[in-house]
Write a protein that holds these residues in place. Structure first.
Motif, PDB file in Angstrom:
ATOM      1  N   VAL A 108       0.763  -1.309  -0.079  1.00  0.00           N
ATOM      2  CA  VAL A 108      -0.075  -0.091   0.057  1.00  0.00           C
ATOM      3  C   VAL A 108       0.869   1.277  -0.026  1.00  0.00           C
ATOM      4  O   VAL A 108       2.114   1.283   0.378  1.00  0.00           O
ATOM      5  CB  VAL A 108      -0.926   0.110   1.233  1.00  0.00           C
ATOM      6  CG1 VAL A 108      -1.897  -1.247   1.146  1.00  0.00           C
ATOM      7  CG2 VAL A 108      -0.257   0.332   2.609  1.00  0.00           C
ATOM      8  N   GLY A 112       6.757   2.442   1.964  1.00  0.00           N
ATOM      9  CA  GLY A 112       8.216   2.881   1.541  1.00  0.00           C
ATOM     10  C   GLY A 112       8.569   1.817   0.313  1.00  0.00           C
ATOM     11  O   GLY A 112       9.606   1.525   0.153  1.00  0.00           O
ATOM     12  N   LYS A 254      10.958   0.648   7.815  1.00  0.00           N
ATOM     13  CA  LYS A 254      10.905   1.518   8.999  1.00  0.00           C
ATOM     14  C   LYS A 254      11.092   0.844  10.302  1.00  0.00           C
ATOM     15  O   LYS A 254      10.695   1.133  11.349  1.00  0.00           O
ATOM     16  CB  LYS A 254       9.635   2.168   8.997  1.00  0.00           C
ATOM     17  CG  LYS A 254       9.556   2.787   7.625  1.00  0.00           C
ATOM     18  CD  LYS A 254       8.188   3.779   7.617  1.00  0.00           C
ATOM     19  CE  LYS A 254       7.630   3.953   6.269  1.00  0.00           C
ATOM     20  NZ  LYS A 254       6.597   4.810   6.091  1.00  0.00           N
TER      21      LYS A 254
HETATM   22  P1  GDP Z   1       5.458   4.474  -0.849  1.00  0.00           P
HETATM   23  O1  GDP Z   1       4.331   5.205  -1.095  1.00  0.00           O
HETATM   24  O2  GDP Z   1       5.174   3.110  -0.392  1.00  0.00           O
HETATM   25  O3  GDP Z   1       6.169   4.106  -2.588  1.00  0.00           O
HETATM   26  O4  GDP Z   1       6.533   5.134  -0.104  1.00  0.00           O
HETATM   27  P2  GDP Z   1       7.782   6.009  -0.186  1.00  0.00           P
HETATM   28  O5  GDP Z   1       8.978   5.161  -0.638  1.00  0.00           O
HETATM   29  O6  GDP Z   1       7.392   7.289  -0.836  1.00  0.00           O
HETATM   30  O7  GDP Z   1       8.131   6.134   1.239  1.00  0.00           O
HETATM   31  C1  GDP Z   1       7.224   6.813   2.346  1.00  0.00           C
HETATM   32  C2  GDP Z   1       8.322   7.437   3.398  1.00  0.00           C
HETATM   33  O8  GDP Z   1       8.952   6.683   4.155  1.00  0.00           O
HETATM   34  C3  GDP Z   1       8.990   8.285   2.756  1.00  0.00           C
HETATM   35  O9  GDP Z   1       9.301   9.431   3.507  1.00  0.00           O
HETATM   36  C4  GDP Z   1      10.370   7.457   2.828  1.00  0.00           C
HETATM   37  O10 GDP Z   1      11.548   8.327   3.018  1.00  0.00           O
HETATM   38  C5  GDP Z   1      10.099   6.875   4.315  1.00  0.00           C
HETATM   39  N1  GDP Z   1      10.863   5.300   4.323  1.00  0.00           N
HETATM   40  C6  GDP Z   1      11.174   4.488   3.496  1.00  0.00           C
HETATM   41  N2  GDP Z   1      11.574   3.405   4.038  1.00  0.00           N
HETATM   42  C7  GDP Z   1      11.908   3.934   5.478  1.00  0.00           C
HETATM   43  C8  GDP Z   1      12.765   3.248   6.268  1.00  0.00           C
HETATM   44  O11 GDP Z   1      13.083   2.098   6.108  1.00  0.00           O
HETATM   45  N3  GDP Z   1      12.982   4.044   7.620  1.00  0.00           N
HETATM   46  C9  GDP Z   1      12.551   5.246   7.606  1.00  0.00           C
HETATM   47  N4  GDP Z   1      12.838   5.872   8.982  1.00  0.00           N
HETATM   48  N5  GDP Z   1      11.654   5.777   6.544  1.00  0.00           N
HETATM   49  C10 GDP Z   1      11.600   5.042   5.439  1.00  0.00           C
END
Ligand code: GDP
Length: 301
Positions: A108, A112, A254
């Motif tokens: 979803v 990330g 995360k």
């Molecule tokens: P998507 O909508 O599933 O593609 O999600 P995104 O890749 O755009 O990530 C959503 C947010 O989560 C972004 O601000 C990322 O930087 C953050 N994010 C993704 N993976 C991690 C992680 O392993 N740790 C942390 N702290 N943030 C993460």
């Protein structure tokens, strides 16, 4: 270690508190342990399984000292993770034989997914593998933009079409382009709209069918991305996606933001799908290959 936040209370100190002043693992200690596991996001099904296994040991050995509980719990968690973990990889590798190796990434929005694709692309690219990205999440302009930024950052090509175009068509183009470029690995981003299970199933099914016109056994992997900090939501999403498609591996993101992390144990046990990658931050290098021993160490602090 595997990223779990250290500042919050870890499993070891929670356990110590539960057994304080007690010498023997009894009903009461096991009740406390059950609460601790549930509160750590292990999930009720897997928690019950772990407690039952410890109860069996207690019944068999007649007496189990509380001093041993930590060790026993570690063993049981490692065993659970082993039951669906083929190997403890230490590197980002791909199985031989598929050129290109096609990974369809599902999950979803907000978990990330795009970031994980970018990080994986960077790892594969560093190994000298030729990577192609496919922006088949055509429902959100931001998703295509984000993936484009990652493709530029990593220096790998991306295949995309206009907003609202057919995701299956993007996937088709991506595979054709990858074959033409003699690429080693393809990462396909997909839209993660969970509002309707049938829609999701149809959408992912169509993407698969269309990809198979280019590469008959594609995708070789379906990677489900889950946000570990969302606990039971992650388990619920795993339920939906495993019903909608054949998920072959999990990425839990995360983990840097949570002291819980138990969702890693619960989700891999409940769905019998190996956790392959974990996200431990927002940076390009903040993706690790899952290693159960390191994870268990980190989980216990
Ligand atoms: P998507 O909508 O599933 O593609 O999600 P995104 O890749 O755009 O990530 C959503 C947010 O989560 C972004 O601000 C990322 O930087 C953050 N994010 C993704 N993976 C991690 C992680 O392993 N740790 C942390 N702290 N943030 C993460």
């Amino acid at each position: 270690d595997q990223g779990l936040e250290k500042s919050k209370e870890n499993m070891f100190s929670k356990l110590s508190r539960a057994v304080a002043g007690k010498s023997k693992v009894d009903e009461e200690v096991l009740d406390d342990l059950e609460e601790i596991l549930v509160a750590s996001d292990v999930g009720i099904t897997t928690t019950v399984k772990i407690i039952e296994r410890i109860e069996e040991r207690v019944a068999r050995d007649k007496y189990v000292g509380t001093g041993e509980l930590n060790k026993i719990l570690r063993e049981e968690i490692a065993n659970l993770l082993s039951e669906n973990e083929t190997e403890d990889a230490t590197e980002f590798t791909l199985p031989a034989g598929n050129k290109p190796h096609v990974i369809m990434v599902v999950g979803v929005n907000g978990v990330g997914k795009t970031t994980t694709i970018g990080k994986l692309a960077a790892q594969f690219n560093r190994k000298g593998l030729k990577v192609v990205l496919g922006a088949a999440d055509t429902f959100r302009a931001a998703a295509v933009d984000q993936l484009t930024i990652w493709s530029e950052r990593v220096g790998v090509p991306i295949v995309k079409q206009g907003m609202g175009s057919d995701p299956a068509s993007v996937a088709f183009d991506t595979l054709q382009s990858a074959v033409a470029q003699n690429a080693d690995v393809v990462l396909i981003d997909t839209a993660g709209r969970l509002h309707n299970k049938i829609n999701l199933m149809n959408e992912l099914g169509k993407i698969k069918r269309v990809m198979q016109k280019v590469i008959p056994d594609a995708p070789h992997e379906v990677l489900l991305v889950l946000d570990a900090s969302t606990g039971q939501n992650a388990i619920e999403q795993a339920k939906q996606f495993t019903k909608a498609t054949d998920v072959s591996a999990l990425a839990l993101t995360k983990l840097d933001g949570t002291a819980k992390g138990g969702v890693v144990i619960g989700v891999s046990d409940q769905f019998q799908i190996p956790v392959k990658y974990i996200g431990v931050g927002e940076g390009i290098d903040d993706l690790q290959v899952f290693n159960k021993h390191e994870f268990v160490d980190s989980f216990f602090g």
